[in-house]
Design a protein around this motif. Structure first.
Motif, PDB file in Angstrom:
ATOM      1  N   LEU A 238       0.829  -1.205   0.000  1.00  0.00           N
ATOM      2  CA  LEU A 238       0.000   0.000   0.000  1.00  0.00           C
ATOM      3  C   LEU A 238       0.862   1.253   0.000  1.00  0.00           C
ATOM      4  CD1 LEU A 238      -3.068  -0.211   0.123  1.00  0.00           C
ATOM      5  CD2 LEU A 238      -2.950   0.436   2.528  1.00  0.00           C
ATOM      6  N   GLY A 239       1.953   1.205   0.787  1.00  0.00           N
ATOM      7  CA  GLY A 239       2.853   2.349   0.895  1.00  0.00           C
ATOM      8  C   GLY A 239       3.431   2.737  -0.456  1.00  0.00           C
ATOM      9  N   LEU A 245       1.503   7.755  -6.016  1.00  0.00           N
ATOM     10  CA  LEU A 245       0.413   8.686  -6.276  1.00  0.00           C
ATOM     11  C   LEU A 245       0.710  10.075  -5.725  1.00  0.00           C
ATOM     12  CD1 LEU A 245      -2.469   8.361  -7.503  1.00  0.00           C
ATOM     13  CD2 LEU A 245      -3.298   8.448  -5.143  1.00  0.00           C
ATOM     14  N   THR A 246       1.146  10.136  -4.469  1.00  0.00           N
ATOM     15  CA  THR A 246       1.389  11.452  -3.869  1.00  0.00           C
ATOM     16  C   THR A 246       2.605  12.123  -4.506  1.00  0.00           C
ATOM     17  OG1 THR A 246       2.540  10.338  -2.080  1.00  0.00           O
ATOM     18  CG2 THR A 246       0.311  11.060  -1.627  1.00  0.00           C
ATOM     19  N   SER A 247       3.598  11.341  -4.946  1.00  0.00           N
ATOM     20  CA  SER A 247       4.752  11.950  -5.622  1.00  0.00           C
ATOM     21  C   SER A 247       4.304  12.621  -6.909  1.00  0.00           C
ATOM     22  CB  SER A 247       5.794  10.889  -5.955  1.00  0.00           C
ATOM     23  OG  SER A 247       6.201  10.264  -4.792  1.00  0.00           O
ATOM     24  N   ILE A 248       3.442  11.946  -7.650  1.00  0.00           N
ATOM     25  CA  ILE A 248       2.946  12.522  -8.903  1.00  0.00           C
ATOM     26  C   ILE A 248       2.191  13.822  -8.607  1.00  0.00           C
ATOM     27  CG2 ILE A 248       1.323  12.191 -10.816  1.00  0.00           C
ATOM     28  CD1 ILE A 248       2.038   9.186 -10.665  1.00  0.00           C
ATOM     29  N   SER A 273      -3.068  25.355   3.236  1.00  0.00           N
ATOM     30  CA  SER A 273      -3.204  24.117   2.457  1.00  0.00           C
ATOM     31  C   SER A 273      -1.937  23.280   2.584  1.00  0.00           C
ATOM     32  CB  SER A 273      -3.505  24.442   0.994  1.00  0.00           C
ATOM     33  OG  SER A 273      -2.459  25.210   0.458  1.00  0.00           O
ATOM     34  N   GLY A 274      -0.798  23.968   2.699  1.00  0.00           N
ATOM     35  CA  GLY A 274       0.460  23.225   2.889  1.00  0.00           C
ATOM     36  C   GLY A 274       0.423  22.400   4.158  1.00  0.00           C
ATOM     37  N   ILE A 275      -0.006  23.040   5.253  1.00  0.00           N
ATOM     38  CA  ILE A 275      -0.091  22.333   6.540  1.00  0.00           C
ATOM     39  C   ILE A 275      -1.062  21.158   6.426  1.00  0.00           C
ATOM     40  CG2 ILE A 275      -0.932  22.525   8.927  1.00  0.00           C
ATOM     41  CD1 ILE A 275       1.714  23.827   8.669  1.00  0.00           C
ATOM     42  N   ALA A 276      -2.200  21.417   5.777  1.00  0.00           N
ATOM     43  CA  ALA A 276      -3.218  20.356   5.668  1.00  0.00           C
ATOM     44  C   ALA A 276      -2.642  19.154   4.929  1.00  0.00           C
ATOM     45  CB  ALA A 276      -4.448  20.889   4.946  1.00  0.00           C
ATOM     46  N   ILE A 277      -1.959  19.427   3.828  1.00  0.00           N
ATOM     47  CA  ILE A 277      -1.418  18.316   3.039  1.00  0.00           C
ATOM     48  C   ILE A 277      -0.352  17.562   3.823  1.00  0.00           C
ATOM     49  CG2 ILE A 277      -0.017  17.777   1.004  1.00  0.00           C
ATOM     50  CD1 ILE A 277      -1.565  20.039  -0.422  1.00  0.00           C
ATOM     51  N   VAL A 278       0.522  18.324   4.503  1.00  0.00           N
ATOM     52  CA  VAL A 278       1.583  17.674   5.278  1.00  0.00           C
ATOM     53  C   VAL A 278       0.988  16.802   6.389  1.00  0.00           C
ATOM     54  CG1 VAL A 278       3.478  18.097   6.886  1.00  0.00           C
ATOM     55  CG2 VAL A 278       3.362  19.361   4.731  1.00  0.00           C
ATOM     56  N   SER A 279      -0.031  17.349   7.094  1.00  0.00           N
ATOM     57  CA  SER A 279      -0.621  16.535   8.177  1.00  0.00           C
ATOM     58  C   SER A 279      -1.271  15.286   7.616  1.00  0.00           C
ATOM     59  CB  SER A 279      -1.677  17.299   8.978  1.00  0.00           C
ATOM     60  OG  SER A 279      -1.426  18.651   8.978  1.00  0.00           O
ATOM     61  N   GLY A 283      -0.288  11.497   8.490  1.00  0.00           N
ATOM     62  CA  GLY A 283      -1.291  10.523   8.949  1.00  0.00           C
ATOM     63  C   GLY A 283      -1.120   9.221   8.210  1.00  0.00           C
ATOM     64  N   ILE A 284      -1.065   9.317   6.891  1.00  0.00           N
ATOM     65  CA  ILE A 284      -0.924   8.107   6.078  1.00  0.00           C
ATOM     66  C   ILE A 284       0.383   7.392   6.400  1.00  0.00           C
ATOM     67  CG2 ILE A 284      -0.559   7.299   3.707  1.00  0.00           C
ATOM     68  CD1 ILE A 284      -2.608   9.183   2.775  1.00  0.00           C
ATOM     69  N   LEU A 285       1.418   8.189   6.580  1.00  0.00           N
ATOM     70  CA  LEU A 285       2.731   7.613   6.868  1.00  0.00           C
ATOM     71  C   LEU A 285       2.699   6.774   8.140  1.00  0.00           C
ATOM     72  CD1 LEU A 285       5.272   8.020   5.242  1.00  0.00           C
ATOM     73  CD2 LEU A 285       6.023   9.695   6.930  1.00  0.00           C
ATOM     74  N   PHE A 286       2.047   7.323   9.181  1.00  0.00           N
ATOM     75  CA  PHE A 286       2.005   6.594  10.438  1.00  0.00           C
ATOM     76  C   PHE A 286       1.130   5.342  10.329  1.00  0.00           C
ATOM     77  CE2 PHE A 286       3.653  10.544  12.407  1.00  0.00           C
ATOM     78  CZ  PHE A 286       4.760   9.966  13.000  1.00  0.00           C
TER      79      PHE A 286
END
Ligand code: UDP
Ligand code: MG
Length: 316
Positions: A238-239, A245-248, A273-279, A283-286
């Motif tokens: 999944l990772g 996807l997120t890299s693209i 929006s930067g903060i939102a995307i990073v958070s 989340g996904i990373l964890f």
């Protein structure tokens, strides 16, 4: 050689019944099973696998054994879980065919002659599929359908909702299954995985005779998770998918920001929006990290090679 010198020692059919706090069901189950089995023209044994019950279940088994020594038992040292109790019973079974069923009379003993007939016709595995009773909760139905759809998709092992641990296994198949040493035991998956000639019968699920369900939501989730992690490593990928996807997306966004800066008068605004995307990505990373942790945990449990359950008493 063994079997020819003692032809009458091993029964033809073993019934294995895991039981956890089922004191109110065993007498009734026996009294329904006994006449059915006696009509089947086979020699038989019933093995109750007491999964560390805290009520009088084991006492009931002893009493039944005193009445009829074809009733046997194995008692686990504590509650290990349905799959392990079932395994303990299967290990002790001596029959040429083994039927496993629940202790609460939800699996109708009246089906047994049909299971035996399919076996005699050549099936090494006779599955049963529950026709859902009208009163089953939508949550149980929905969650079970969802789980089996996900499981089949991830593992490539086809499985349907309603195929529980009520089935007949031929001795040959059982001996193969007894070689499976995994700690994360998901027997219904293993039985699907092994192949062999098989058939499926349907049955109408009965009401539980006495007591309440011993499968709490927690146990159900644990069971489902064991099933997925011991049959599929796809979640680990999944990772990679999310990463690509997120890299693209990130690349496209960067190109857009540079384009706006160079060729227009506007600068892409975007602290919020930067903060939102990073958070979001953290989340996904964890979550993915946790998922990897789960699999590492499973490896640890598997390599330790502890016994899967401990037996405190046997009636053979
Ligand atoms: N069971 C067990 N150990 C457990 C939970 C359940 O041996 O930790 C047995 C239980 O006694 C029954 C069977 O597994 O014979 C199926 O459980 P239950 O009927 O409670 O589940 P449900 O039919 O509600 O899914
Ligand atoms: Mg039940």
């Amino acid at each position: 050689m063994d079997s020819s010198s003692q032809p009458s020692r091993s029964p033809e059919l073993s019934i294995v019944i895991p039981a956890f706090n089922e004191q109110g069901n065993l007498q009734e189950l026996y009294s329904v099973l006994e006449p059915v089995l006696s009509e089947c023209a086979v020699t038989w044994e019933i093995i109750f696998a007491d999964d560390g019950s805290r009520d009088d279940t084991w006492h009931e088994v002893e009493q039944l054994h005193r009445r009829d020594d074809r009733v046997k038992g194995v008692r686990l040292s504590r509650n290990f879980g349905h799959q392990y109790a079932l395994m303990a019973g299967l290990v002790q079974a001596r029959g040429d065919a083994v039927i496993s069923m629940d202790a609460d009379l939800q699996h109708p003993p009246a089906m047994i002659p049909e299971l035996i007939e399919q076996w005699r016709l050549g099936s090494k595995v006779v599955h049963t599929k529950r026709l859902d009773p009208q009163n089953i909760s939508w949550f149980k139905k929905w969650s079970s359908n969802l789980f089996y759809a996900i499981f089949t998709h991830l593992s490539g092992v086809p499985m349907e909702s309603g195929m529980a641990d009520f089935r007949l296994l031929d001795r040959q198949v059982l001996d193969e299954i007894l070689h499976f040493r995994e700690e994360g035991l998901f027997l219904r998956g293993i039985v699907q995985w092994i192949g062999y000639e098989r058939s499926t019968l349907t049955y109408q699920c009965q009401e539980r005779f006495s007591g309440i369900s011993k499968y709490t939501l927690r146990k159900m989730i644990k069971f489902a998770w064991t099933g997925i992690t011991s049959f599929s490593v796809i979640p680990l990928r999944l990772g990679i998918y999310i990463g690509i996807l997120t890299s693209i997306l990130a690349f496209a966004e960067m190109a857009y920001a540079i384009f706006m800066r160079l060729f227009t008068n506007t600068v892409v605004p975007g602290w919020a929006s930067g903060i939102a995307i990073v958070s979001f990505l953290f989340g996904i990373l964890f979550i993915l990290l946790g998922l990897i942790g789960e699999y590492i945990g499973r490896i640890l449990v598997e390599v330790r090679r502890r016994p899967r359950y401990l037996v405190s008493e046997r009636i053979e």
